[in-house]
Motif scaffolding. Structure first.
Motif, mmCIF file in Angstrom:
data_model
loop_
_atom_site.group_PDB
_atom_site.id
_atom_site.type_symbol
_atom_site.label_atom_id
_atom_site.label_comp_id
_atom_site.label_asym_id
_atom_site.label_seq_id
_atom_site.Cartn_x
_atom_site.Cartn_y
_atom_site.Cartn_z
ATOM 1 N N ARG A 95 0.846 -1.190 0.000
ATOM 2 C CA ARG A 95 0.000 0.000 0.000
ATOM 3 C C ARG A 95 0.884 1.244 0.000
ATOM 4 N NH1 ARG A 95 -4.241 1.826 4.767
ATOM 5 N NH2 ARG A 95 -4.913 3.779 3.762
ATOM 6 N N ARG B 177 -8.280 3.752 6.692
ATOM 7 C CA ARG B 177 -8.025 4.474 5.460
ATOM 8 C C ARG B 177 -6.893 5.474 5.622
ATOM 9 N NH1 ARG B 177 -9.658 9.062 2.598
ATOM 10 N NH2 ARG B 177 -10.686 9.901 4.462
ATOM 11 N N SER B 178 -6.802 6.115 6.805
ATOM 12 C CA SER B 178 -5.818 7.166 7.017
ATOM 13 C C SER B 178 -4.704 6.779 7.975
ATOM 14 C CB SER B 178 -6.505 8.438 7.543
ATOM 15 O OG SER B 178 -7.472 8.901 6.623
ATOM 16 N N ARG C 208 -1.370 8.149 6.510
ATOM 17 C CA ARG C 208 -1.502 8.497 5.102
ATOM 18 C C ARG C 208 -1.026 9.923 4.876
ATOM 19 N NH1 ARG C 208 -5.691 10.919 2.284
ATOM 20 N NH2 ARG C 208 -7.026 10.797 4.147
#
Length: 260
Positions: free
Chosen positions: A48, A80-81, A105
């Motif tokens: 990722r 997600r973050s 992120r």
């Protein structure tokens, strides 16, 4: 002379070389190289993109031997973050070190200029080569790293500022990442800023936490370190720099006792 701190034995297995030798006892590693190895594992946990390690904490569960080692990793919390990744270092006899890393992120969000505080330090070219305290070993972490003191020294009690550079890669033929360079150096904050005489006192860190606001640039990493001791417990604090300015902080909790 070994070509790297560790030699690969397979995907997740490594053999520590004498370059990892620490100053506290024969056959035992300095915590910097295994911390860097765990940091490398955390970075490579998944494919990722767009995530960066903002904080990593190492629990030093017992002395890390110069031996064959295995690294395991798992995702503790996805998101997600923000995600939380754990990596463990296993030696013959069990787990010796564990890392818990917060990966955040990153994105271009148009922040204003001038948010990163702190002046640039005098560069490594302004530093001095100072004698390392006796280790009884001709080769080890103390020779595998290059040291340039801007203030203080190994043999002088009190705060110190030192530039460090890896003389060897972590693994053969692999350029160290910025995180690996920081982690190879960060565990030295306690050693360079000792508040007590090492000949009479033990001051051993049982953990290491590193926070980074950005990856360092270049080969050199500086530690602007100071240690406080009270009632048998110590705290070593380091401001971590590259040649462009501060990049983060390091903290180490210390066990302190008289030498027997």
């Amino acid at each position: 002379m070994p070509e790297a701190f560790f030699l690969p034995l397979g995907r997740d297995r490594f053999r520590a070389t004498e370059l990892t030798q620490g100053p506290w006892g024969p056959g035992l590693q300095h915590a910097g190289p295994p911390a860097a190895l765990l940091g490398r594992t955390v970075e490579g946990h998944s494919d990722r993109s767009g995530l960066r390690v903002a904080r990593v904490t190492f629990e030093i569960l017992r002395a890390v031997p110069i031996a064959e080692l295995e690294v395991t990793t798992c995702l503790l919390r996805g998101g997600r973050s923000v995600e939380l990744v754990e990596a463990s270092l296993l030696a013959p006899g069990g787990e010796v070190m564990r890392a818990t890393a917060l990966r955040v992120r990153t994105a271009e969000v148009g922040l204003p200029d001038g948010l990163v505080p702190g002046p640039r330090l005098p560069g490594p070219e302004a530093g001095r080569v100072m004698p390392f305290f006796p280790t009884g070993q001709e080769v080890g972490y103390h020779t595998a790293m290059e040291w340039r003191f801007v203030a203080g020294s190994f043999l002088e009690a009190g705060p110190a500022t030192v530039w460090l550079r890896m003389r060897h890669p972590l693994l053969p033929g692999e350029a160290p990442s910025p995180l690996v360079r920081v982690l190879a150096a960060a565990d030295s904050g306690n050693g360079v800023s000792a508040a007590l005489d090492y000949r009479r006192w033990l001051f051993v860190n049982a953990d290491l936490t590193v926070y980074l606001v950005r990856p360092p640039v270049g080969e050199w990493v500086a530690l602007e370190a100071a240690t406080t001791v009270a009632a048998g417990v110590g705290l070593a604090r380091s401001v971590i720099h590259d040649q462009q300015g501060p990049v983060g902080r390091g903290l180490q909790a210390l066990f302190v006792d008289r030498r027997r």
